[in-house]
Design an enzyme around this catalytic site. Sequence first.
Site, PDB file in Angstrom:
ATOM      1  N   ASP A  82       0.743  -1.495  -0.310  1.00 20.99           N
ATOM      2  CA  ASP A  82       0.089  -0.160  -0.007  1.00 20.99           C
ATOM      3  C   ASP A  82       0.967   1.183  -0.194  1.00 20.99           C
ATOM      4  OD1 ASP A  82      -2.420  -1.432  -0.333  1.00 20.99           O
ATOM      5  OD2 ASP A  82      -2.984  -1.060   1.660  1.00 20.99           O
ATOM      6  N   HIS A 222      -8.952  -5.629   9.561  1.00 22.83           N
ATOM      7  CA  HIS A 222      -8.628  -6.588   8.838  1.00 22.83           C
ATOM      8  C   HIS A 222      -9.020  -8.142   9.210  1.00 22.83           C
ATOM      9  CE1 HIS A 222      -8.420  -3.788   5.244  1.00 22.83           C
ATOM     10  NE2 HIS A 222      -7.879  -2.928   5.994  1.00 22.83           N
TER      11      HIS A 222
END
Length: 330
Positions: A82, A222
């Site tokens: 990311d 997550h």
Amino acid sequence: MTIKNIKCTTCLLVVYMVVAAINVAAEFQRFDHLPLKADGSLDILVIGDWGRRGLYNQSDVAFQMGKMGENLDADFIISTGDNFYEDGLIDEEDPLFVESFTDIYTATSLQKQWYAVLGNHDYRGNVLAQLSPTLTQRDSKWLCLRSFIVNSGIVEFFFVDTTPFQDKYFTEEHHKYDWRGVLPREDYLSSVLKEVDMALKESSAKWKIVIGHHTIFSAGSHGNTQELVDQLLPILEAREVDLYINGHDHCLQHISSQNSQLQFLTSGGGSKAWRGEINNWDPNEMKFYYDGQGFMTLGITENEVNVAFYDVVGKILHTWSTSKYTHMDS
């Protein structure tokens, strides 16, 4: 991330260009990055989930990384993915690359080689642009591939492309992903698992460290990545991997396996963090969790690995070390 321990910057770029042009599911490319210190030790900075043009304390984390990189004489930098928010890069000339990378990590100590994997946000953009050797021409410390190996003598780092493992990304309607080079998916995943298994099996390094963007186990927002628990974890355990390092959850975290020597380390605090988002976890396994920004360091010798987590002001939050036979927490 001058490119230390790689014989020639131009040679690296040529190799990188060749690798970028071949089948991405082929045998993992290897890069040698041997220690320069007289004692043969390595010091590495690890950062993830960062690229936001300096916002959300990205610049502050970068500043502290620079200070610690100088103190440690860091050999290189690992990015757990990311790399560019919110949707990767548009193309090779996207100003986001300079605004979120070159202009942020400006300390002399950070002008070392960066080794980066892709995260799910990177797959929302032009993946081939982020993998392009053109970016290495724009900033020589940058290297990003899907899956590859860095050989540092006493330790080998196995970078694994984890985003294509997650089923949900292939059914989401509110995000589009760039799957060029990944389809057909089943063949791609089979090849990645085969190659990482074979590379780990053949490795003679004292330490084996695997890096991927996605969590295997996490108490963060997550949570666990079940696809990796089912498909990648058995390989890591069978091949006696020492550390699995990831990003994805925007936190700093250390989970210890009760089934093997494997440790699960999250360094996803490079910019925007998620305050207060933590799920219950077995305290015998959860060694450390911090829901803020920061980064991680690795100190590696032939006989010992030392891990440290730092926050946005450079405070040490957690340390851990292992000598292959004994685990020590502090």
